[in-house]
Structure formats: structure tokens, C-alpha cells
Scaffold this motif. Structure first.
Motif, PDB file in Angstrom:
ATOM      1  N   PRO A 335       0.814  -1.222   0.000  1.00  0.00           N
ATOM      2  CA  PRO A 335       0.000   0.000   0.000  1.00  0.00           C
ATOM      3  C   PRO A 335       0.850   1.275   0.000  1.00  0.00           C
ATOM      4  O   PRO A 335       0.344   2.366  -0.257  1.00  0.00           O
ATOM      5  CB  PRO A 335      -0.810  -0.110   1.297  1.00  0.00           C
ATOM      6  CG  PRO A 335      -0.069  -1.073   2.161  1.00  0.00           C
ATOM      7  CD  PRO A 335       0.724  -1.976   1.269  1.00  0.00           C
ATOM      8  N   SER A 338       1.266   2.568  -4.038  1.00  0.00           N
ATOM      9  CA  SER A 338       0.156   3.238  -4.723  1.00  0.00           C
ATOM     10  C   SER A 338      -1.147   2.709  -4.138  1.00  0.00           C
ATOM     11  O   SER A 338      -1.146   1.713  -3.414  1.00  0.00           O
ATOM     12  CB  SER A 338       0.197   2.956  -6.225  1.00  0.00           C
ATOM     13  OG  SER A 338      -0.012   1.577  -6.460  1.00  0.00           O
ATOM     14  N   SER A 339      -2.235   3.383  -4.490  1.00  0.00           N
ATOM     15  CA  SER A 339      -3.543   2.942  -3.998  1.00  0.00           C
ATOM     16  C   SER A 339      -4.590   3.171  -5.082  1.00  0.00           C
ATOM     17  O   SER A 339      -4.501   4.139  -5.850  1.00  0.00           O
ATOM     18  CB  SER A 339      -3.896   3.750  -2.741  1.00  0.00           C
ATOM     19  OG  SER A 339      -5.284   3.999  -2.704  1.00  0.00           O
ATOM     20  N   ARG A 341      -7.343   4.343  -4.704  1.00  0.00           N
ATOM     21  CA  ARG A 341      -8.140   5.549  -4.385  1.00  0.00           C
ATOM     22  C   ARG A 341      -7.275   6.801  -4.410  1.00  0.00           C
ATOM     23  O   ARG A 341      -7.697   7.846  -3.910  1.00  0.00           O
ATOM     24  CB  ARG A 341      -8.773   5.419  -2.983  1.00  0.00           C
ATOM     25  CG  ARG A 341      -9.550   4.150  -2.720  1.00  0.00           C
ATOM     26  CD  ARG A 341     -10.864   4.094  -3.486  1.00  0.00           C
ATOM     27  NE  ARG A 341     -11.789   5.185  -3.219  1.00  0.00           N
ATOM     28  CZ  ARG A 341     -12.670   5.217  -2.230  1.00  0.00           C
ATOM     29  NH1 ARG A 341     -12.745   4.207  -1.411  1.00  0.00           N
ATOM     30  NH2 ARG A 341     -13.490   6.234  -2.077  1.00  0.00           N
ATOM     31  N   ASP A 342      -6.056   6.722  -4.965  1.00  0.00           N
ATOM     32  CA  ASP A 342      -5.171   7.893  -4.835  1.00  0.00           C
ATOM     33  C   ASP A 342      -5.390   8.969  -5.904  1.00  0.00           C
ATOM     34  O   ASP A 342      -4.640   9.950  -5.971  1.00  0.00           O
ATOM     35  CB  ASP A 342      -3.689   7.477  -4.767  1.00  0.00           C
ATOM     36  CG  ASP A 342      -3.191   6.788  -6.034  1.00  0.00           C
ATOM     37  OD1 ASP A 342      -3.894   6.842  -7.062  1.00  0.00           O
ATOM     38  OD2 ASP A 342      -2.104   6.188  -5.987  1.00  0.00           O
ATOM     39  N   ASP A 424      -6.448  -4.236  -9.847  1.00  0.00           N
ATOM     40  CA  ASP A 424      -7.396  -3.755  -8.839  1.00  0.00           C
ATOM     41  C   ASP A 424      -8.582  -4.720  -8.760  1.00  0.00           C
ATOM     42  O   ASP A 424      -9.207  -5.038  -9.774  1.00  0.00           O
ATOM     43  CB  ASP A 424      -7.864  -2.336  -9.176  1.00  0.00           C
ATOM     44  CG  ASP A 424      -6.743  -1.314  -8.944  1.00  0.00           C
ATOM     45  OD1 ASP A 424      -5.679  -1.707  -8.402  1.00  0.00           O
ATOM     46  OD2 ASP A 424      -6.920  -0.139  -9.308  1.00  0.00           O
ATOM     47  N   HIS A 458      -9.375  -3.145  -3.880  1.00  0.00           N
ATOM     48  CA  HIS A 458      -8.073  -3.502  -3.309  1.00  0.00           C
ATOM     49  C   HIS A 458      -7.057  -3.629  -4.428  1.00  0.00           C
ATOM     50  O   HIS A 458      -7.362  -4.245  -5.457  1.00  0.00           O
ATOM     51  CB  HIS A 458      -8.162  -4.841  -2.566  1.00  0.00           C
ATOM     52  CG  HIS A 458      -9.232  -4.863  -1.532  1.00  0.00           C
ATOM     53  ND1 HIS A 458      -9.079  -4.282  -0.296  1.00  0.00           N
ATOM     54  CD2 HIS A 458     -10.494  -5.362  -1.567  1.00  0.00           C
ATOM     55  CE1 HIS A 458     -10.200  -4.443   0.402  1.00  0.00           C
ATOM     56  NE2 HIS A 458     -11.073  -5.092  -0.351  1.00  0.00           N
ATOM     57  N   ARG A 459      -5.881  -3.061  -4.236  1.00  0.00           N
ATOM     58  CA  ARG A 459      -4.796  -3.267  -5.220  1.00  0.00           C
ATOM     59  C   ARG A 459      -4.102  -4.570  -4.846  1.00  0.00           C
ATOM     60  O   ARG A 459      -3.664  -4.733  -3.711  1.00  0.00           O
ATOM     61  CB  ARG A 459      -3.839  -2.073  -5.185  1.00  0.00           C
ATOM     62  CG  ARG A 459      -2.838  -2.116  -6.291  1.00  0.00           C
ATOM     63  CD  ARG A 459      -2.468  -0.749  -6.787  1.00  0.00           C
ATOM     64  NE  ARG A 459      -3.546  -0.151  -7.560  1.00  0.00           N
ATOM     65  CZ  ARG A 459      -3.571   1.107  -7.986  1.00  0.00           C
ATOM     66  NH1 ARG A 459      -2.546   1.903  -7.700  1.00  0.00           N
ATOM     67  NH2 ARG A 459      -4.576   1.578  -8.697  1.00  0.00           N
TER      68      ARG A 459
END
Ligand SMILES: CCCCCCCCCCCCC/C=C/[C@@H](O)[C@H](CO)NC(=O)CCCCCCCCCCCCCCC
Ligand SMILES: Nc1ncnc2c1ncn2[C@@H]1O[C@H](COP(=O)(O)OP(=O)(O)OP(=O)(O)O)[C@@H](O)[C@H]1O
Ligand SMILES: [Ca+2]
Length: 551
Positions: A335, A338-339, A341-342, A424, A458-459
Motif C-alpha cells: 500500500p 500506490s492505492s 483511491r489515490d 485492482d 483492493h490493489r
């Protein structure tokens, strides 16, 4: 990189005319520019074109489109180049073929210009393809593949000195089988004219062929796959054209042809999908169970509708209001890197992808060797813990890239990366019909489809999926879309984390009011019974199995 001296060898500067206007033209090796000079010798507007973006140089006054015409004058030459146009909207740029016809003071000067420009092209644009193997699906999308290739693309390839061997397919999987079995010597790349299904055929063919030649069994989940030496070009002529849209930013045959001509490339994450008997399939865009699987299965019955079949089938499946039990296990990606939701957006040259490439393949010097250690990295991957969730889902989707397309311009996961080694995982828990409609509708705008209480993203590096025991025997085909079994009430969902093989319950998922309100009020309208098992949509192809392991 060449030295400055070598660059100077390719350099040239002189006056040239376009009509009755005088220009000062300069070739510096890396760039070609021309500046209008007025009567008082003052510079006016300059056009600067990187040599890498020159598509072709021809003697005489030449036109390519709509038809080739040559006025063979001995003091003129024509330069074709990539011209960016603003017509592509905010997601990507349309590329058009720019053209300028110059007149020289003498034939000797004209020959010098054409010779220097061609030499500069060779030196500064070495990745261009010379020979391509082109597969046209005459039945993809609106059935315009042949026309698109012959009227828009072939003239550009010819201009760029690319010779192409064209195969118009007569059956599904012909392109894949050709790549698996036939001699590919001398080709610098392969091109599909069609949609995501044709891209998928080429992807399977090339990956399979490369493993065969290396003596590897691609169906063995533990094997480290070898890198493919050939690149795939996509001329969009399909229904969704998601791989083209998500990599180029627009769905436009001329833009794609120009990217191919100048030797552009974009690495892509590929997800391997193994069934229990270890038969492998690959996915780059959508691997979807539940809604997207059902839409695909329904749409196959209505192929005659062309691209519209997806909207029609989407509505039919939405109205049938289905949800499915499933057990999903996933291995989260780091995490800190990267995410999903970023709110970033991955484009060519993305820094997250570059850093991931560096981290995953520290010794690779070019993108061609990217894949070599990919799977071995996973097989030795001991870091991280598998997370396991079980319950009823509207859909379970795994996407290795944003999967943007005209229907959803930001895509299934707007912040997913094209080549970061992760995908993802989007879990849409069972919810009431209006909630699910809200989720779907948000794909068409900039509203966040993950900001809903019944949606998780979720990544991940790997995913496993199965249906609770007792359900897997029920074949989707047998059920024919509507089984005699009436879905049992909603299950409680349980998050577990597996540590060293033992399952520990982490938390009992509280059922939200959204999830509890799953009363299928539309069910009475359109379907009385619902199947208990869906199918997987793997980049537009139905998978013949439900239990899968992906990495
Ligand atoms: C209310 C409007 C909602 C619009 C919802 C739009 C969501 C669109 C998401 C598209 C994601 C495409 C991902 C790419 C997948 C490709 O690898 C694959 C092969 O080409 N394409 C499909 O499977 C093709 C999949 C096509 C899925 C189309 C779904 C259309 C849903 C329509 C729902 C209508 C509800 C109407 C209620 C009365
Ligand atoms: N000559 C052919 N006859 C029948 N099917 C073919 C032929 N050539 C290719 N196919 C198959 O047609 C399927 C669909 O093709 P394609 O992806 O080009 O168009 P599409 O389904 O309309 O678009 P998209 O995949 O973007 O939604 C592919 O899976 C491919 O295997
Ligand atoms: Ca990715």
C-alpha cells in the motif's frame, strides 16, 4: 545515443519555399524545423517536429489521403509527420498525418534534404517496424475492419515503408493458431484490426508461442514465463476497444497507425488465470464474475446487434437482479507504493510504473525482458498475507489497467496502472437494485464509484476465487441463465486472513442496511428464478470454469 559529431553529420540547413513563402529549414538530427521568413528577413511562425515523429519523406509533391497522388517535380519534396489534434477530448490526443510540400532551389539540394531526412530517421528512430503481420477480423464491432485497414491504415504503412502481410480471418482463433504454429521469421510486430477479442487472440498466440519455443509449459502455474519478442499493435475496429482506449487514450485507427509507424510502445500488465486443471488464460482488462460475466453471456446471443448488444444485455441482466455467492482470496500489493483511491491517472511514462519496473526487474535494460522474471517473482513471493472474504456479490472484477472505454471514460478503476505488476480487485457486495444502478451509473461520470458502502477496491498481486461447496457442480449452461433454485437469503459475510494456511476470523462483517435491503423487487418483473453460479468474463471471452487462481 549518438555523439554530437554524428548528429552534425545528419544536420542540414537551407532556404526552402512553400508556395511563394520562404522558409528557413533546419535539420539537427533530433529535430526538423521550418520557420517562415518575411520580406525583411524576420522570423515568423516556426514548426518543430521531432525526427522520431516524421512518418515519411517522398520526392515530388505527394498526397496520401484520401488517395495517393504524386506530382513528380524534381525540385520538390514532401514531409509527412505526426500532427496532434485537439479533437480527442480530455482523455487522449488524436493524431493526424501532417504534410508539408517544400520546393528547393535545385535538384541537388532536394536530394540532399531527402537523403539527410531519411538518414536521420534511421538513426534517431531505430524502433520502427519494417515488416508487420496484420490480422483483420471482418466481423468485429460494426464489421468495418477491412474497410478501416485498407482505406485509413494501409496507405500510412506504405508511406512509412512498412511492408505488411495481411490475413483476413475466416474463423475465431485463426490468428491465435497462426501465431502458435506458423513461421514468424522476419516480422517486427503483429497487428490486430478488431476489438479486445482479437487483441486477446494475439496475446494468447504470442505468449504461447514464446513459451513453446523456450520449451516451457505455460499451463504450469509455477513456471517463469519468457518475454515475447514481438509487440502487438491495435487498430481499433471492435465493440469496446478497451485495450486501445486505455493505452492510447482515444479509439481512432489513424492515431493508432501513427503510433505503430513511429515505433511507440507501452508495456502492459498481463494477468494469468489458471483453472483447477491448470489450463491458463490471460487477461489485461476485465476479469469479471457476476454482472459482467452475465452481460457477456447474454450478449453472445445478440451478436447481430453489434456494439449495442452490450447495452441491451446490460439492461436485461440488470433487471434480472442477480447476485452470487463466492469466496474471494487476495494478496494485497504494497500500500506504500500506490492505492486505487489515490486519484492518480496512469499515462505513458508513468512514474509509479517506472518505479515498479525498477523494483520488479532490477536487471532489465529494456521492456522486452520485463516479463522474464515476472512469474518467478510471484512463485518466491513470501511477503504479504492472503485476505479471504466470503459472501454474496453483485460482481467481482479484477482489472489490470483502468479499462477505460467510450462507455466509461475513466474506466472500471480510474487510478489503476498499465504496467505496475498489480491489478485492482473490485468487490461489489449484494445490494438493492437502485444501489447497484448508482454504482454502474457512476462509471459514466467523474463520480467515485468506490465511494459506496457496498463497494470495496483492493490493489492486489494475486486472487483466488471459488464458489461455496455444493454450488460448483451446477453448470451455468445447464441452468440456462435461470435455474429452478431460488436464491437463499443473504449470507453473512466474513473477512478472514489466512496465516500459514490456517484461517483466522478477523471480523464478522456487519451487514449494512444497503446489503440487507437486497429484496429483489424487480425480480418479480423479469425473472422468478436465478442461477446460483455465474461465469467469468475474461477480456470479453467466457471462461469455461468458475474456480480460478490469478496472478
Ligand atoms: C445506467 C448506465 C450504466 C452504464 C454502466 C457502464 C459501465 C461500463 C463499464 C464498462 C467496462 C468495460 C470493461 C471492458 C471489458 C472488455 O474487456 C470486454 C471485451 O471488450 N468488454 C466487455 O466485456 C463488455 C462489457 C460491457 C458492459 C456494459 C454494461 C452496460 C450496463 C448497462 C446497464 C443498464 C441499466 C439499465 C437499467 C434499466
Ligand atoms: N472470421 C471470424 N469469424 C468469427 N469470429 C471471429 C473471426 N475472427 C475473429 N473472430 C472472433 O471474434 C471475436 C470478437 O472479435 P473482436 O474482439 O474483434 O470484436 P468485438 O467483440 O466486436 O469487440 P470487443 O472485443 O472490443 O468488444 C474474437 O474473440 C475473435 O476470436
Ligand atoms: Ca496494473
Amino acid at each position: 545515443r549518438r555523439t554530437d559529431d554524428q548528429n552534425m553529420d545528419l544536420g542540414l540547413e537551407s532556404s526552402l519555399w512553400v508556395g511563394n513563402k520562404r522558409y528557413r529549414a533546419v535539420l539537427t538530427g533530433w529535430h526538423f524545423k521550418w520557420t517562415e521568413v518575411d520580406k525583411k528577413n524576420r522570423d515568423k511562425k516556426t514548426v518543430l517536429v521531432p525526427v522520431a515523429e516524421v512518418a515519411g519523406v517522398e520526392e515530388g509533391r505527394v498526397e496520401i489521403l484520401p488517395q495517393k497522388s504524386v506530382e513528380d517535380t524534381d525540385k520538390d519534396f514532401t514531409v509527412f509527420y505526426v500532427k496532434r489534434s485537439s479533437g480527442g477530448g480530455s482523455y487522449g490526443l488524436l493524431w493526424r498525418l501532417g504534410r508539408i510540400q517544400f520546393s528547393c532551389a535545385s535538384r541537388v539540394l532536394r536530394d540532399q534534404w531527402t537523403k539527410h531526412l531519411r538518414a536521420a530517421l534511421k538513426t534517431h528512430s531505430p524502433l520502427r517496424p519494417h515488416r508487420l503481420l496484420v490480422f483483420i477480423n471482418p466481423f468485429g464491432g460494426k464489421k468495418k475492419g477491412r474497410q478501416i485497414y485498407h482505406s485509413l491504415v494501409a496507405p500510412l504503412f506504405e508511406l512509412a515503408g512498412i511492408s505488411s502481410h495481411v490475413i483476413v480471418t475466416e474463423r475465431a482463433n485463426q490468428a491465435r493458431d497462426h501465431l502458435l504454429k506458423k513461421d514468424l521469421t522476419g516480422f517486427d510486430g503483429v497487428v490486430c484490426v478488431g476489438g479486445d477479442g482479437m487483441f486477446s487472440e494475439l496475446l494468447h498466440g504470442l505468449i504461447g508461442r514464446t513459451q513453446q519455443e523456450a520449451g516451457l509449459c505455460e499451463n504450469d502455474p509455477a513456471v517463469a514465463l519468457q518475454p515475447c519478442p514481438l509487440h502487438i499493435g491495435i487498430i481499433p475496429a471492435g465493440s469496446t476497444d478497451c485495450v486501445c482506449f486505455a493505452t492510447v487514450g482515444v479509439v481512432d485507427p489513424v492515431t493508432s497507425a501513427l503510433h505503430i509507424i513511429i515505433g511507440d510502445s507501452q508495456p502492459l500488465d498481463v494477468c494469468s488465470v489458471h483453472d483447477v486443471s491448470a489450463q491458463v488464460r490471460y487477461s489485461v482488462s476485465l476479469l469479471g464474475y457476476g454482472f459482467y460475466g452475465d452481460v457477456l453471456a447474454e450478449s453472445e446471443k445478440h451478436r447481430w446487434m453489434g456494439p449495442l448488444r452490450y447495452d441491451y444485455s446490460g439492461a436485461v441482466v440488470y433487471l434480472s437482479n442477480r447476485s452470487y455467492s463466492g469466496i474471494v482470496q487476495y494478496l494485497p500489493a504494497d500500500p506504500l507504493l500506490s492505492s486505487p483511491r489515490d486519484k492518480t491517472r496512469c499515462l505513458a511514462g508513468c512514474s509509479v510504473c517506472s518505479r515498479s519496473t525498477e523494483r520488479l526487474f532490477p536487471h532489465s535494460s529494456d521492456s522486452g525482458s520485463l516479463y522474464s522474471s515476472h512469474f518467478s517473482q510471484f512463485s518466491t513471493d513470501s511477503e504479504g498475507e492472503w485476505v479471504s472474504v466470503e459472501g454474496r456479490f453483485r460482481c467481482v472484477s479484477l482489472t489490470c489497467m483502468s479499462s477505460s472505454c467510450a462507455r466509461s471514460p475513466l474506466g472500471l478503476s480510474p487510478s489503476a496502472h498499465l504496467a505496475d505488476g498489480t491489478g485492482d480487485l473490485i468487490l461489489v457486495w449484494d445490494t438493492h437494485p437502485l444501489g447497484f444502478l448508482k454504482f454502474l451509473y457512476r462509471h459514466t461520470s467523474t463520480q467515485d464509484q468506490f465511494d459506496l458502502p457496498f463497494v470495496e477496491v483492493h490493489r492486489v498481486k494475486a486472487v483466488r476465487f471459488s464458489v461455496p461447496s455444493g454450488r460448483e457442480e451446477q453448470e451455468y449452461e445447464e441452468i440456462g441463465g435461470f435455474s429452478s433454485e431460488i436464491d437463499e437469503g443473504q449470507r453473512e459475510c466474513v473477512d478472514t486472513v489466512s496465516r500459514n494456511g490456517s484461517q483466522q476470523h478477523l471480523a464478522q462483517r456487519a451487514m449494512t442496511s444497503e446489503r440487507k435491503a437486497a429484496t429483489p423487487f424487480l425480480c418479480g418483473l423479469c425473472c422468478k428464478k436465478s442461477p446460483s453460479v455465474s461465469v467469468w468474463n475474461c477480456d470479453g471471452e467466457i471462461l469455461p470454469f468458475t474456480k480460478i487462481v490469478c496472478k
